[in-house]
Design a protein around this motif. Structure first.
Motif, short mmCIF file in Angstrom:
data_model
loop_
_atom_site.label_atom_id
_atom_site.label_comp_id
_atom_site.label_asym_id
_atom_site.label_seq_id
_atom_site.Cartn_x
_atom_site.Cartn_y
_atom_site.Cartn_z
N HIS A 1 46.36 -48.65 -47.86
CA HIS A 1 46.35 -47.29 -48.42
C HIS A 1 44.98 -46.65 -48.29
O HIS A 1 44.86 -45.50 -47.85
CB HIS A 1 46.77 -47.33 -49.90
CG HIS A 1 46.32 -46.13 -50.67
ND1 HIS A 1 46.96 -44.91 -50.61
CD2 HIS A 1 45.26 -45.95 -51.51
CE1 HIS A 1 46.32 -44.04 -51.38
NE2 HIS A 1 45.29 -44.64 -51.94
N TYR B 1 55.62 -54.57 -49.75
CA TYR B 1 55.67 -53.20 -49.25
C TYR B 1 55.76 -53.17 -47.73
O TYR B 1 54.92 -53.77 -47.04
CB TYR B 1 54.42 -52.45 -49.70
CG TYR B 1 54.32 -52.28 -51.20
CD1 TYR B 1 54.80 -51.13 -51.81
CD2 TYR B 1 53.76 -53.28 -52.00
CE1 TYR B 1 54.71 -50.97 -53.20
CE2 TYR B 1 53.68 -53.13 -53.38
CZ TYR B 1 54.15 -51.97 -53.97
OH TYR B 1 54.09 -51.83 -55.32
N GLN C 1 55.44 -51.47 -44.03
CA GLN C 1 54.69 -50.41 -43.34
C GLN C 1 54.66 -50.74 -41.85
O GLN C 1 54.13 -51.78 -41.45
CB GLN C 1 53.25 -50.33 -43.89
CG GLN C 1 52.36 -49.28 -43.22
CD GLN C 1 52.62 -47.88 -43.74
OE1 GLN C 1 52.95 -47.72 -44.91
NE2 GLN C 1 52.50 -46.90 -42.89
N ASP C 2 55.22 -49.86 -41.02
CA ASP C 2 55.24 -50.05 -39.57
C ASP C 2 55.81 -51.42 -39.19
O ASP C 2 55.21 -52.16 -38.39
CB ASP C 2 53.84 -49.88 -38.98
CG ASP C 2 53.28 -48.48 -39.22
OD1 ASP C 2 54.07 -47.53 -39.25
OD2 ASP C 2 52.05 -48.36 -39.41
N PHE D 1 48.39 -54.16 -49.31
CA PHE D 1 48.93 -52.81 -49.15
C PHE D 1 47.97 -51.77 -49.73
O PHE D 1 47.86 -50.65 -49.21
CB PHE D 1 50.30 -52.70 -49.82
CG PHE D 1 51.03 -51.44 -49.49
CD1 PHE D 1 51.55 -51.24 -48.22
CD2 PHE D 1 51.21 -50.45 -50.44
CE1 PHE D 1 52.23 -50.07 -47.90
CE2 PHE D 1 51.88 -49.28 -50.13
CZ PHE D 1 52.39 -49.08 -48.86
N ASN E 1 44.34 -45.76 -44.67
CA ASN E 1 45.16 -44.65 -44.17
C ASN E 1 44.82 -43.31 -44.84
O ASN E 1 44.83 -42.26 -44.18
CB ASN E 1 46.65 -44.94 -44.40
CG ASN E 1 47.16 -46.06 -43.49
OD1 ASN E 1 46.55 -46.36 -42.46
ND2 ASN E 1 48.25 -46.69 -43.88
#
Length: 250
Positions: free
Chosen positions: A57, A41, A43-44, A53, A60
């Motif tokens: 999650h 996955y 992300q940024d 991940f 975040n």
């Protein structure tokens, strides 16, 4: 399995992590978000394997498992407002002296006494948890009760409903083979069971306009305004103050 069942039935170690590992995926115990194993996955501009991940999650979406749990209704946590505030300050790493100043109490010994009371509560909770686990092995007559959803606003005896009673209520109020209501119940226990079932029509990752919500609820019952009001009142749906958007409450 609905989110609340996963949450309440999760082992302590999984609850501390905030997610459950299943054969094909990791499932967030706090909101039901699923992360499939074997997928990378992004992300940024960083690539994460599934479990990392899932941790991202939780960070975040929920800040931390502690932040999520401490924010639950005090009927679910068993904490007073005062104990809740103290635990937040302890978690932030504040010293007893800093907490004394922030809470405007007389001395650090008062804070130390609160720590003692919380440790005593922890010991009692461990004893009760152990006793209840041992009881499961012997009590063949214990009914299987429905679990309150984590966003419940009213936690009382309306949750004193067995899984068997729940199934009977669903058959009574819903047209067979559909999510359409024959009639909306007047009793609180029956309302809870019906609203809980209706909540499954909303996706936890989606945001809905009021029109969208109305369309979903119209498919269930002609008086969609009453359904919408109770969905919010019982803590299944949340919305912006101006009613411009709605979502399944997490």
């Amino acid at each position: 399995m609905v989110i609340s069942d996963r949450f309440w039935e999760a082992p302590l170690e999984d609850l501390k992590k905030g997610y459950l590992e299943e054969k094909e995926q990791f499932v967030c115990l706090l909101c039901g978000n699923e992360v499939e194993k074997g997928i990378i996955y992004p992300q940024d501009n960083i690539l994460y394997e599934a479990e990392k991940f899932m941790n991202l999650h939780i960070q975040n979406e929920h800040a931390s498992v502690f932040d999520y749990l401490i924010g639950l209704n005090k009927k679910l946590t068993g904490l007073t407002d005062h104990q809740n505030r103290l635990l937040r300050l302890f978690y932030e790493g504040k010293s007893d002296t800093e907490i004394k100043k922030e809470m405007e109490v007389g001395s650090t010994s008062t804070i130390r006494n609160h720590r003692f009371v919380l440790k005593e509560k922890e010991r009692q909770a461990k004893m009760l948890l152990t006793l209840m686990e041992l009881l499961k092995e012997k009590d063949e007559h214990a009914p299987s009760l429905i679990a309150p959803h984590q966003t419940a606003t009213m936690v009382d005896d309306r949750y004193n409903v067995t899984k068997e009673e729940q199934e009977k209520m669903l058959k009574k109020y819903f047209i067979e083979g559909s999510k359409s209501l024959k009639t909306f119940p007047a009793k609180e226990k029956q309302k809870l069971v019906v609203l809980r079932e209706i909540s499954t029509l909303f996706h936890p990752k989606e945001t809905y306009s009021e029109k969208d919500v109305n369309e979903v609820l119209k498919s269930v019952y002609h008086d969609f305004v009453t359904l919408r009001r109770y969905m919010i009142e019982y803590g299944f749906l949340d919305r912006k103050p101006d009613g411009s958007s709605y979502w399944l409450k997490k």
